[in-house]
Design an enzyme around this catalytic site. Sequence first.
Site, PDB file in Angstrom:
ATOM      1  N   SER A  68       0.830  -1.207   0.000  1.00  0.00           N
ATOM      2  CA  SER A  68       0.000   0.000   0.000  1.00  0.00           C
ATOM      3  C   SER A  68       0.866   1.260   0.000  1.00  0.00           C
ATOM      4  O   SER A  68       2.004   1.253   0.469  1.00  0.00           O
ATOM      5  CB  SER A  68      -0.887   0.038   1.242  1.00  0.00           C
TER       6      SER A  68
HETATM    7  N1  SAM Z   1      -1.358  -3.307   3.536  1.00  0.00           N
HETATM    8  C1  SAM Z   1      -0.651  -4.231   2.675  1.00  0.00           C
HETATM    9  C2  SAM Z   1       0.758  -3.809   2.480  1.00  0.00           C
HETATM   10  O1  SAM Z   1       1.132  -2.729   2.936  1.00  0.00           O
HETATM   11  O2  SAM Z   1       1.470  -4.547   1.833  1.00  0.00           O
HETATM   12  C3  SAM Z   1      -1.255  -4.254   1.314  1.00  0.00           C
HETATM   13  C4  SAM Z   1      -2.419  -5.057   1.208  1.00  0.00           C
HETATM   14  S1  SAM Z   1      -2.936  -5.286  -0.469  1.00  0.00           S
HETATM   15  C5  SAM Z   1      -3.463  -3.687  -0.930  1.00  0.00           C
HETATM   16  C6  SAM Z   1      -4.426  -6.167  -0.139  1.00  0.00           C
HETATM   17  C7  SAM Z   1      -4.181  -7.621   0.225  1.00  0.00           C
HETATM   18  O3  SAM Z   1      -5.445  -8.194   0.599  1.00  0.00           O
HETATM   19  C8  SAM Z   1      -3.662  -8.452  -0.923  1.00  0.00           C
HETATM   20  O4  SAM Z   1      -2.477  -9.082  -0.561  1.00  0.00           O
HETATM   21  C9  SAM Z   1      -4.786  -9.472  -1.176  1.00  0.00           C
HETATM   22  O5  SAM Z   1      -4.323 -10.733  -1.595  1.00  0.00           O
HETATM   23  C10 SAM Z   1      -5.434  -9.543   0.194  1.00  0.00           C
HETATM   24  N2  SAM Z   1      -6.799 -10.039   0.222  1.00  0.00           N
HETATM   25  C11 SAM Z   1      -7.813  -9.809  -0.637  1.00  0.00           C
HETATM   26  N3  SAM Z   1      -8.931 -10.467  -0.246  1.00  0.00           N
HETATM   27  C12 SAM Z   1      -8.601 -11.120   0.907  1.00  0.00           C
HETATM   28  C13 SAM Z   1      -9.318 -11.979   1.793  1.00  0.00           C
HETATM   29  N4  SAM Z   1     -10.600 -12.298   1.593  1.00  0.00           N
HETATM   30  N5  SAM Z   1      -8.673 -12.473   2.867  1.00  0.00           N
HETATM   31  C14 SAM Z   1      -7.353 -12.183   3.091  1.00  0.00           C
HETATM   32  N6  SAM Z   1      -6.624 -11.368   2.284  1.00  0.00           N
HETATM   33  C15 SAM Z   1      -7.237 -10.859   1.207  1.00  0.00           C
END
Ligand code: SAM
Length: 218
Positions: A68
């Site tokens: 992010s």
């Molecule tokens: N905050 C994190 C970072 O700084 O790296 C970034 C997160 S990224 C924007 C969103 C993450 O949510 C992704 O890795 C994606 O695979 C995960 N994600 C999406 N749906 C999900 C779910 N139902 N359960 C767990 N993780 C999920």
Amino acid sequence: MAYKFIDNYREKGARKQLVKLLEKRGIQDQRVLAAIGKVPRHYFFDETFWNQAYRDIAFPIGDGQTISQPYTVAYQSELLHVRSGDKILEIGTGSGYQTCVLLELGAEVFTIERQENLYNRTKMVLPYMGYHPHFHYGDGSKGIAASAPYDKIIVTAGAPLVPEIMLKQLKFGGLLVIPVGDEKEQKMVTILRVGENDFERIELDTFRFVPLVGDQAW
Ligand code: SAM
């Protein structure tokens, strides 16, 4: 990806500049800024891209996902009002950068990721960096009932709606921070649990997250 864990003067300097920029962009919580100032964001990048690590941008981390944008991490962290010892559920571990910021703020963090490669990577890299959350692999759109209730829940992917099941995993007085909207853009939403079935909802700024995919999501 080849990781290298060296925090030299160039990266430390760039991190200070990033903190100043975030303050300029409106982040006021000094504890959040200090936490951002401590976590070596370049550790989440291949060395080839270290020059990108302290720009205020999201960046690809593989498997179609992103680390992010620092502003977004700071914004969500500020909304959470993290107190030392808070039990926090983070849905969407991704690179683990947000996880580290929450740990620097003194929280006990339960974090869940649905992409196996990312889960395996953070499970290896974060402890090596000295960060120890509780790692979970699976669909976080249902929360994690086994370790509920939580003081705070943060969702780091864009949801189409607020999953009811997540709200039930908050303590009374607990807070959920979740981006809600369509696949293009979402509003940051905070929901405070004030009673068994009473919740106070506030809608804030617009963001663009990757989608929350799962049983209670897209
Ligand atoms: N905050 C994190 C970072 O700084 O790296 C970034 C997160 S990224 C924007 C969103 C993450 O949510 C992704 O890795 C994606 O695979 C995960 N994600 C999406 N749906 C999900 C779910 N139902 N359960 C767990 N993780 C999920």
